[in-house]
Each structure stands twice: as structure tokens, then as C-alpha cells.
Motif scaffolding. Sequence first.
Motif, PDB file in Angstrom:
ATOM      1  N   PRO A 154       0.833  -1.205   0.126  1.00 55.85           N
ATOM      2  CA  PRO A 154       0.067   0.139   0.122  1.00 55.85           C
ATOM      3  C   PRO A 154       0.946   1.161  -0.083  1.00 55.85           C
ATOM      4  O   PRO A 154       1.996   1.326   0.588  1.00 55.85           O
ATOM      5  CB  PRO A 154      -0.940  -0.326   1.379  1.00 55.85           C
ATOM      6  N   SER A 156       0.757   4.079   1.862  1.00 53.06           N
ATOM      7  CA  SER A 156       0.964   4.615   2.991  1.00 53.06           C
ATOM      8  C   SER A 156       2.307   3.626   3.667  1.00 53.06           C
ATOM      9  O   SER A 156       2.850   4.229   4.177  1.00 53.06           O
ATOM     10  CB  SER A 156      -0.188   4.334   3.938  1.00 53.06           C
ATOM     11  N   ASP A 157       2.230   2.392   3.272  1.00 54.67           N
ATOM     12  CA  ASP A 157       3.320   1.602   3.824  1.00 54.67           C
ATOM     13  C   ASP A 157       4.467   1.806   3.177  1.00 54.67           C
ATOM     14  O   ASP A 157       5.729   1.798   3.794  1.00 54.67           O
ATOM     15  CB  ASP A 157       3.044   0.114   3.599  1.00 54.67           C
ATOM     16  N   THR A 197       1.862 -10.363   2.047  1.00 54.63           N
ATOM     17  CA  THR A 197       1.954  -8.893   1.835  1.00 54.63           C
ATOM     18  C   THR A 197       2.999  -8.293   2.730  1.00 54.63           C
ATOM     19  O   THR A 197       3.282  -7.391   2.601  1.00 54.63           O
ATOM     20  CB  THR A 197       0.686  -8.307   2.110  1.00 54.63           C
TER      21      THR A 197
END
Length: 497
Positions: A154, A156-157, A197
Motif C-alpha cells: 500500500p 502508506s506503507d 504482503t
Amino acid sequence: MNFQDMSFDQRYRAVQSRDHRFDGLFVLGVKTTGIYCRPSCPARTPRAENVQFFRASAAAHAAGFRACKRCLPEAVPGSPEWNLRGDIAGRAMRLINDGVIDQHGVSGLAQQLGYSTRHLTRILREETGAGPLALARAHRAQTARLLLTQTTMPMSDIAFSAGFSSIRQFNDTIREVYDLSPQQVRGHGHRTAQTDTATVDLSLSYREPIDLPGLFAWFAARAIPGVELADDFSYARAIRLPGGPAWFRMYTSPDSAGHLRLQARVTEMQDLPVLMSRVRQLFNLDADPVAVDTTLTSLPAARPLIAALPGVRVAGCMDPHELLIRTMIGQQISVAAARTILTRITTGLGDPAPDFAPGLTRMFPTMGALAERGSSVLRGPKARQNAVLNAAETIAKGELSLGFGDDPDEQRASLLALKGVGPWTADYVRMRVTGDPDVFLIGDGALRAGARRAGLPADKAELLAWAAQASPWRSYLTTHLWRAPTVPAQSQQGDPS
């Protein structure tokens, strides 16, 4: 050849020939387009009067240039120049890549180097064209681009993994550097399908040739059972990082022409750039093998060694303090004997490996654990046991700290001040921790045995004088002589850790 040793005409000729060897050594800004490129960019070569050269991409950013979308100048190996240099700029660049600014700020970087922030900023601007914050920002952008184009993480990650303090800062920086939104950068990538993930799987850049079989064999011969897993095509282990335990696996992928890949998982996302930087240092991926091999092949006696193993790398390390202990234990005994002792130590004192480290059971012991309880598991001569315990205690108390940004000469002097540490140990640690490319371990029995097999002088003084011709690449010559055809195993000092 270093950036500072090249004239404008030499750099421009490298661009005209689209020479990949100079990728990462410098970038060129095109004044008419506001774009900066790697030297090998396939686009039409701009006129010389429209070209401006920069030592670092951060300097090109600061001058208002944006990265080329065609040649992706951020996707090349780092400059080999910083490993050649033990000065403040070289040490600072290694520490920036190790995440010191992200963890401790510019003041923390300056403190580690022993300079004021103002003086350090002036030095870096003079040497690279950019200050420490700009250099750290460029490093974050490079990490973000790699994660955007190769993973399904993602946004944000990715932002926080790359070291950005906010999503807004991440978005603004990516747009400024690449003239693309993060989503658009992602659209240019080739991502690997990931079922887990939390684990990243990345392709790592390097300069060819590279002797990957030799590196994997090196690590396999020295792997501590339960702590490390190694075979002909991979190497894995767990390490401690500022945010907690991390795990990585380096491997060659058969479905991508043997390209080198990294699988990694960290406790805290912010540790991912640190892990990636240390893995690159471990495998010496920013080296310039053509420059090394060209110098070494100028020595007639070394030509057969280079021809047999082009692209040899000098192994680095993941944890300088661990390397010191492993080196001290391995002094004057065989690799197999050192592994036996290290296995006993890690089994008795090591913390359990993290649950996300497949096939591993232990971490290498902390210096505190070794200092407090090492006497219960150490074996061998009492003097060596005491030396190891003293070194661990000195580190645990904070009286000695080894790091990738150390001044090589100061680090050597600090190590020689320890009981039981002689020139061979100090130089071996210096070679692998600071990446000093010009260490020749004349006191090493295995090196001299390899030299004899290569027909080189047996006398130490004569061999040392001959090896001076290989400067500044004597660490690579040392590795070549270790790799020379082997002799029956014996208890002799030689690359134990």
C-alpha cells in the motif's frame, strides 16, 4: 575512475558512448529540458553546452532537474566512490544510506562523525553539491521508487518504509523528483506477485560482472547452523535493527536470468531501507568490477586469477560487532572449528529467531549476553576466551562502537587497543565493516598460501611490495588469493568469519 578525477570532456565522451560503467558515478542534467539522466541513457545525446554534470542525484534535484522517465537514473547501483573514500564525505554517505538521518536527524549524523552540523553541511555541499537533508531525501525517493515499481505494498506503507514522515511529504517528493504521482510511478513498474504482503521481494541492481557463486559459497562455508541458511544459490539470516528483528534472504532467481533478488521482512517498516543498504554492503553491490579487474589484470602474475573469476566481490557484513566476535573466535583455527564454537555460543546464548524467519532458530547473541554468560559456553585457550569476553563487555558498556561510517584508521587504532586483537584482526574487520578496498592481509596464512600457488613471492616483504601495484584494490586481490586453488585444511589464520 572517480568523478573528481574526470574532466568535462571525459564525462561527455562517456555519455556519447552510453557507457554503462559510469551509471551511478554521476548524472547529467540537460539545461534545455530540465531533466537529468544516467550516462547510458538511450535518448539522443544533448549538445555539450546544454549539459551540466552532478556527482549525486540529490545535487541535480537541488538544481531544479527532474529524473528521466526513460532511463530511470535512480535505478542504478550506488557510486563506488564512497567505498574508496575514508574522508568525511565518504563516511557521511555510508551513514546516510544506513538510515542515520532518518533515525537521528542531521545532528545525529554530525555527532557520529565528530563535526558540527554546519561544518558537515558545508563539506557535503562542496563534495556532492547537496546538503545532508537533500541527500537523505534523494535516498528516500530511490527507496520509494523501488518499492512502488516492484511490490504491491500500500502507498502508506511505502511512504513510511522509505523514511518519509508523512504521506504528504511522500507525495510531494515523488512528484518533484520524478514529475509523476506515486500511482503513475507504480504504473511504470514490473511487480512480482506476492502472497505474503508483509514480505517484500525485490530485484537488486549491480554492475557486471559479479561472482555470485563465489559469494554464496563464502557465506555457506561460514554459516552458523540455526542462525544462517546458505547454499549455492541463496543466503538467509535474521538480524537486529533499530525497530526490532528483521529477516532477509538473498537468492538468484532462475526465472530472471540469474538476477539477484532480496526477500525481506522487518518488524518496523522504517527499518526496510536500513536492511536494504546493509544487504548491498554485505554483497558489495555498489563496487565497480571493471575498474578493479582492469587494475589487477595489469599485473601479469594476477591475470590468471582474474580471468578465472571476473567480478569477485569483497564480502561486507551486517553487524560490525558480531563480525568482530566471529573474527576473534576464528583467529588461528580452521573455518570448521570456528563454526563449531560459534554454534555452541549461539545455541546457548542467542535469542530465538523471529517467527517470520523460516528455517532459523536463533539470533546471534547480544554483546551483553556474551559478556555476562559467555564464559559458560566458550572453549579453547583461556587467553582467547578472555579476549572475546573483554571485547563483548567493552562494546556492551558503550566504550567501543564499530560502525559503517567509521574512520578506517581510527577504527583500526581502537581495535588494536583491545587485548587479544592484533593487526590481522583489526585489518580484516576494517576491510569488511568500512568497505576499505585497499587492505592487504600480509599476516594471513591462507593468503600467503594462495600467493605461493599463484607463483608470487613467498617472502612477506617481497609479497607486500609486489601487492602495492594493486592499490587501491588490494582487498580484492586478497579475496582472489583466498579463492586460489585450495590446499588441505589446516589450522591457519585466514578469512575465518
